[in-house]
Design a protein around this motif. Sequence first.
Motif, PDB file in Angstrom:
ATOM      1  N   SER A 101      -1.912  -0.823  -3.598  1.00  0.00           N
ATOM      2  CA  SER A 101      -3.061  -0.334  -2.852  1.00  0.00           C
ATOM      3  C   SER A 101      -4.186   0.065  -3.804  1.00  0.00           C
ATOM      4  O   SER A 101      -3.971   0.835  -4.743  1.00  0.00           O
ATOM      5  CB  SER A 101      -2.647   0.877  -2.000  1.00  0.00           C
ATOM      6  OG  SER A 101      -3.763   1.462  -1.367  1.00  0.00           O
ATOM      7  N   TYR A 178       1.935   6.602   4.261  1.00  0.00           N
ATOM      8  CA  TYR A 178       2.797   5.507   3.821  1.00  0.00           C
ATOM      9  C   TYR A 178       4.260   5.823   4.087  1.00  0.00           C
ATOM     10  O   TYR A 178       4.797   6.836   3.629  1.00  0.00           O
ATOM     11  CB  TYR A 178       2.605   5.229   2.325  1.00  0.00           C
ATOM     12  CG  TYR A 178       3.396   4.012   1.888  1.00  0.00           C
ATOM     13  CD1 TYR A 178       2.942   2.733   2.192  1.00  0.00           C
ATOM     14  CD2 TYR A 178       4.607   4.140   1.214  1.00  0.00           C
ATOM     15  CE1 TYR A 178       3.667   1.614   1.826  1.00  0.00           C
ATOM     16  CE2 TYR A 178       5.338   3.026   0.844  1.00  0.00           C
ATOM     17  CZ  TYR A 178       4.867   1.764   1.159  1.00  0.00           C
ATOM     18  OH  TYR A 178       5.595   0.654   0.804  1.00  0.00           O
ATOM     19  N   PHE A 184       5.570   2.033  -3.798  1.00  0.00           N
ATOM     20  CA  PHE A 184       4.133   1.725  -3.814  1.00  0.00           C
ATOM     21  C   PHE A 184       3.514   1.931  -5.195  1.00  0.00           C
ATOM     22  O   PHE A 184       4.003   2.714  -6.008  1.00  0.00           O
ATOM     23  CB  PHE A 184       3.376   2.557  -2.775  1.00  0.00           C
ATOM     24  CG  PHE A 184       3.360   4.050  -3.022  1.00  0.00           C
ATOM     25  CD1 PHE A 184       2.544   4.619  -4.003  1.00  0.00           C
ATOM     26  CD2 PHE A 184       4.145   4.902  -2.248  1.00  0.00           C
ATOM     27  CE1 PHE A 184       2.516   5.991  -4.213  1.00  0.00           C
ATOM     28  CE2 PHE A 184       4.129   6.279  -2.452  1.00  0.00           C
ATOM     29  CZ  PHE A 184       3.311   6.823  -3.444  1.00  0.00           C
TER      30      PHE A 184
END
Length: 438
Positions: A101, A178, A184
């Motif tokens: 991200s 999330y 991540f």
Amino acid sequence: MSDGKNVLLVSFDDCIAFMNYRSAFGAVLQTPNLDRIMACSSVFRSAYCQVPLCGPSRASFMTGRMPHQLGVLSNADDVFERIDPREIWTYRLKEGGYFCSSGGKVHHGYKPLKRRIHNVLYSDAQKRFTDDMSLPPGVERKRYHGIRGGWGTTDEKDDALYYDAQSSSSAIEFLTGYDGAAPFYRELGFFSPHGPRFTPARFKEMYDLDAFQPPESWAGGFDETDYTRETMPFTPWLETGDMTEWRYNVRNYFAALSHGDHHLGLVWDALQETGHARNTIVVILSDHGFLLGARQRFYKTTLWEQSVGTPLVIHDPEAPVGRVIDQPVGLIDVGPTVLDLLGLPPMEDSVGRSLRSLIAGGTRPERPVASYRFGNATIRSGPYRIIRYEDGSTQLFDLRTDPWTLKDLGRDHPAHAGLLAELQGEAAAHGLSFPIDA
């Protein structure tokens, strides 16, 4: 919540190695959130960029390669016109199953990467934040003086105008929302403390202007070469000894860094509250440092210590211990370190090295850390910094007694010949060559 380690990469812009400036100018730099993160992290006090300029430096530490190896030497050079985005170390994470991200300036530029590049590197949508280059008309503000007026907004409702408020809010939204099965990788790019250093007024008012005093060693002058004098201009108000203007600008710089620190604290708190903290590596860095008046200059782009010196803080949740590491390292080591901590394959074409053993409290063989700018080259080796300029002239400094790199020890110093040969060898290993003597 993911089972593997997550990564949060935090990038400040034009940021000094703040841990070395706590009281360098009399007034105490206020970064309470960085302080509490450093208390449970590895703090690299001698970390250096590979080029003291935004675009080339970011291209370097995101690829693990030297700027001249990439052909990225100025801010006009686009790294993605020279390499495939799959050569960025973060792509290894996406390839390894990470949800990647974006969020703010980590690659060069305040706008998102082009969609065709973004979609290769990231798993979510582009994000756009408004930069701090100007304030909208009608915003209540107060002039604090210094470069471009040093404006401070006086109404807290306008705090959300700032890039750092937008980037931190985006990161918090991501962290709290999330819940994917994959680990991540999240970027958090700050504008601070890049100019024009506009902030909410309360950050300016944290600092007493009269408390700012230049270091005593500056009064003894500094050594120049013909090359540095001709190609690295003095800042006019510093050359005339205008310390009032210096105080305005250093105060504004400190205020901008405190502003970024505030927003980092909000993200850090969100990380703890979501539960992701127990398995999230946090890396905090900047693209390069800044000369805050040393040698009568107030800018970046030189190879002196304060310009190439950068912050580097790495928090490993498996070893949340405050540890200060003085061994010189480079931003070029960041990619190899993260990949090593995650157990992912190393970067075969990177000249960087993993810092994992140092983070774990162990040792690692020392090596010179090189930085470049056009035809100029420098290494930090042991306690010394030697610089070779493109005209063949050199400067040698002992950082134990001269941390501001003011007094050139000269070619007759016993360490000079060996350090110059070491610099030549390091440059040759990176694909550059030059004669030891012009």
